[in-house]
Design a protein around this motif. Structure first.
Motif, short mmCIF file in Angstrom:
data_model
loop_
_atom_site.label_atom_id
_atom_site.label_comp_id
_atom_site.label_asym_id
_atom_site.label_seq_id
_atom_site.Cartn_x
_atom_site.Cartn_y
_atom_site.Cartn_z
N PHE A 157 27.71 60.77 54.14
CA PHE A 157 28.13 59.73 55.06
C PHE A 157 28.20 58.37 54.37
N TYR A 158 27.19 58.12 53.55
CA TYR A 158 27.11 56.86 52.81
C TYR A 158 28.31 56.73 51.86
N ILE A 159 28.54 57.80 51.11
CA ILE A 159 29.62 57.77 50.12
C ILE A 159 30.97 57.63 50.81
N GLN A 160 31.12 58.32 51.96
CA GLN A 160 32.40 58.21 52.66
C GLN A 160 32.61 56.81 53.24
N SER A 161 31.50 56.16 53.62
CA SER A 161 31.65 54.79 54.10
C SER A 161 32.15 53.89 52.98
N LEU A 162 31.64 54.13 51.75
CA LEU A 162 32.12 53.35 50.61
C LEU A 162 33.59 53.65 50.33
N ILE A 163 33.95 54.93 50.45
CA ILE A 163 35.36 55.28 50.24
C ILE A 163 36.23 54.62 51.29
N GLU A 164 35.70 54.51 52.53
CA GLU A 164 36.49 53.85 53.57
C GLU A 164 36.71 52.38 53.22
N ILE A 165 35.69 51.75 52.63
CA ILE A 165 35.89 50.37 52.19
C ILE A 165 37.00 50.32 51.14
N GLY A 166 37.00 51.32 50.24
CA GLY A 166 38.08 51.42 49.27
C GLY A 166 39.43 51.57 49.94
N LEU A 167 39.45 52.36 51.01
CA LEU A 167 40.69 52.58 51.75
C LEU A 167 41.19 51.27 52.36
N ILE A 168 40.27 50.50 52.94
CA ILE A 168 40.66 49.21 53.52
C ILE A 168 41.26 48.31 52.44
N LEU A 169 40.58 48.29 51.29
CA LEU A 169 41.05 47.49 50.17
C LEU A 169 42.46 47.91 49.76
N PHE A 170 42.64 49.22 49.70
CA PHE A 170 43.93 49.79 49.33
C PHE A 170 45.02 49.35 50.31
N VAL A 171 44.74 49.49 51.59
CA VAL A 171 45.74 49.15 52.61
C VAL A 171 46.07 47.66 52.55
N VAL A 172 45.02 46.83 52.46
CA VAL A 172 45.25 45.38 52.46
C VAL A 172 46.07 44.96 51.24
N THR A 173 45.72 45.48 50.05
CA THR A 173 46.48 45.06 48.86
C THR A 173 47.92 45.54 48.95
N ILE A 174 48.13 46.73 49.51
CA ILE A 174 49.50 47.23 49.59
C ILE A 174 50.33 46.37 50.53
N LEU A 175 49.75 45.97 51.65
CA LEU A 175 50.49 45.12 52.59
C LEU A 175 50.84 43.78 51.95
N ILE A 176 49.84 43.18 51.31
CA ILE A 176 50.08 41.87 50.70
C ILE A 176 51.09 41.98 49.57
N HIS A 177 50.97 43.07 48.82
CA HIS A 177 51.89 43.26 47.70
C HIS A 177 53.32 43.41 48.19
N ALA A 178 53.49 44.16 49.27
CA ALA A 178 54.84 44.36 49.82
C ALA A 178 55.44 43.02 50.24
#
Lengths: 320, 281
Positions: free
Chosen positions: A282-303
């Motif tokens: 659960f802990y590791i997946q929460s960290l991965i979710e933070i990675g996912l948020i980072l991924f989505v945000v950078t992709i939007l800004i990059h676009a």
């Protein structure tokens, strides 16, 4: 030997290179498509491997401030806050300086000087993050603790941003390091965009008697505006995902404080620090979710950045 | 006759132009400041032992980072094996077949996106892909993480350099009866080879300093790495762990490692620039 011999037919086909052409083109296409594939795979894997916290918390993950691995309660708000504030600070510091240098390089600098200077900017971009990190911890942090923050506190201490103990590590220091790291992107992209503005534009206003600066202000900058915004967003995308240098100087404390002297935490830093220590799924997946948020945000800004830059360079394409 | 207004305009002009110059001086001096500090602090522990010895435990003086240097080279080699061919094929497709079509646009866009994905997210991806199924950190997972980072750099660099080959050369080759694939392999690629080599060097220089994706893929190792499936130490991760450690001795080594890494990266940048300029000259 008759021409209906299948093997001969085959070699004929082979000799005409039709087959080879076909194979070559599609082989290259396959290589190209695998790049698309990898990008998609990254997105899919991130979502799959963060399904536990996504299912449990839903969107509340974004605005909860609690980060309690033992009680399995996770929220990303403190990290979002740290990331946004440090990136914003970095832009605040880097945009005027970077834009100033881009103007200098595109409008004023003699050509023999422009190349070596651009090369130096490239070198600045080539320095790895971890090196900014060691310069950060050993040079900037002590300096900020002893002089920089003390000075800000005594001069601007009436503002809430400059109150509190000058620890040295904290959001302000992280912002400064980030600013230095994103400068090269702002400089090189803005310079490119400024150079794309047609010179007739400049000549026209100079012939009306404008000074150099008025020319830049009236006839160049407005035309490059969206492209410059693009370079700023590009730099922002970099700043949001920057890990090592920030992890080393931000203090790593999940708090939301108004003072810029306070230690904080960023999304990238929490992943870097806690990923190998995370024990439960659960802990590791929460960290991965933070990675996912980072991924989505950078992709939007990059676009958004690409769109803005494209709007300028496409407008002037073919004209010069 | 100069009016007060004209004088004001001139003053603003000079002032603003001065500011643009000042910001340039500031940026350049930051560069020299950083380079200077790294050399100043790093030169102290710079010795042959740094390149030949394993790290010593805390408290023992001396020791080097031989395993980290070799580890970094191994990681870059592995990343190159994966990233160079894939990225090059992508660039080749874009320059030869996909200049204007939809697939070309998508591939170009994907490469740009990939380039902007934070490196730590790529690290998570490699972790999910390799470390989770295998159950332990490894050279392989670190190499793949760096390889993924190399792909978009290679795509854009090779596309740029292949596009510099004039179309007239392509047409001449086709007019002489060469099939398209031969034209690409024997005419276009060799003409762009210097540029492509430049691109490879720049790409490798870029990934050689990456730390974040290695923290939980290649992880680190106090000893020599013996197989693909063992953790491996690398210069950037060593710099990070040594710099945040509380030991004075390790801090010195971190500076030296930083200097070595920086020399490597700047060297590759300068050599690649030199190769490319020779081409133009």
């Amino acid at each position: 030997m008759n021409s209906a011999d299948p093997s001969r037919e085959f070699f004929h086909f082979f000799r005409k290179s039709q087959l080879l052409n076909f194979l070559f083109k599609n082989g290259v296409l396959l290589g190209a498509l695998s790049i698309l594939g990898v990008t998609l795979l990254i997105a899919v894997q991130l979502v799959i491997h963060s399904h536990l916290p996504i299912e449990k918390f839903g969107f509340s993950f974004l605005w909860k401030t609690v980060w309690d691995p033992v009680g399995e309660q996770f929220g990303a708000l403190t990290f979002l806050y740290g990331t946004l504030i440090t990136s914003f600070l970095a832009l605040l510091l880097a945009v005027p300086i970077g834009l100033g240098m881009a103007i200098f390089l595109s409008e004023l600098c003699p050509w023999w000087l422009s190349n070596p200077i651009s090369f130096m900017v490239e070198l600045l971009a080539a320095i790895p993050s971890v090196i900014y990190g060691i310069v950060g911890i050993f040079i900037l942090v002590p300096w900020m603790r002893n002089s920089g923050e003390a000075f800000l506190k005594s001069t601007f201490g009436f503002l809430p941003f400059f109150k509190g103990t000058p620890y040295g590590v904290g959001m302000l220091t992280a912002g400064i390091i980030l600013a230095i790291m994103i400068l090269p992107f702002i400089i090189s992209v803005s310079r490119e965009v400024l150079l794309a503005v047609p010179s007739t534009q400049r000549e026209a206003i100079l012939s009306l008697g404008a000074t150099r600066w008025e020319m830049i202000w009236v006839a160049v900058l407005p035309f490059a505006r969206s492209g410059i915004m693009g370079s700023v967003f590009l730099a922002l995308a970099r700043a949001l995902g920057e890990t090592m240098a920030v992890t080393m100087v931000i203090g790593n404390r999940p708090d939301i404080k108004l003072s810029l002297f306070e230690p904080a935490y960023t999304m990238a830093a929490v992943i870097a620090n806690e990923f190998t220590e995370a024990t439960s799924d659960f802990y590791i997946q929460s960290l991965i979710e933070i990675g996912l948020i980072l991924f989505v945000v950078t992709i939007l800004i990059h676009a958004l950045a690409r769109l803005l830059i494209y709007s300028v360079t496409a407008k002037f394409e073919g004209r010069s | 006759m100069t009016s007060a207004f004209a004088i004001r305009r001139k003053m603003i002009n000079y002032f603003m132009l001065f500011l643009t110059g000042l910001s340039s001086v500031l940026v350049i001096s930051i560069l020299f400041f950083i380079l200077g500090y790294i050399v100043f602090h790093g030169i102290g522990s710079f010795s042959p032992a740094f390149f030949t010895h394993l790290p010593k435990p805390v408290g023992e003086s001396g020791g080097g980072m031989a395993n980290a240097i070799v580890g970094s080279l191994k990681l870059m080699g592995l990343a190159g094996l994966m990233g160079i061919p894939l990225g090059f094929m992508g660039g080749l497709y874009l320059s030869e077949y996909g200049k204007k079509n939809v697939i070309g646009f998508c591939v170009r866009y994907a490469a740009d996106l990939m380039n902007s994905i934070p490196s730590i997210v790529i690290g998570i991806f490699a972790y999910i892909l390799i470390v989770l199924p295998m159950g332990h950190f490894s050279l392989l997972s670190g190499g793949i993480a760096l390889g993924i980072m190399l792909i978009p750099i290679m795509v854009r660099n090779s596309e740029e350099f292949l596009k510099l080959v004039p179309d007239t050369i392509r047409e001449a080759a086709l007019a002489l009866g060469l099939p398209e694939w031969k034209m690409v392999i024997f005419i276009v690629i060799p003409s762009a080879s210097r540029g492509i080599v430049t691109g490879i060097m720049l790409g490798l220089a870029r990934i050689s300093g990456e730390t974040a994706p290695l923290l939980f893929t290649a992880f680190g190792n106090q000893y020599w790495n013996r197989s693909l499936f063992e953790p491996v130490s690398s210069l950037p991760v060593m710099i990070y762990t040594y710099a945040i450690s509380p030991y004075e001795e390790w801090h010195k080594l971190a500076w030296t490692a930083g200097m070595v890494l920086l020399l490597l990266i700047l060297g590759m940048n300068i050599i690649s620039r030199w190769i490319f300029q020779k081409r133009l000259g």
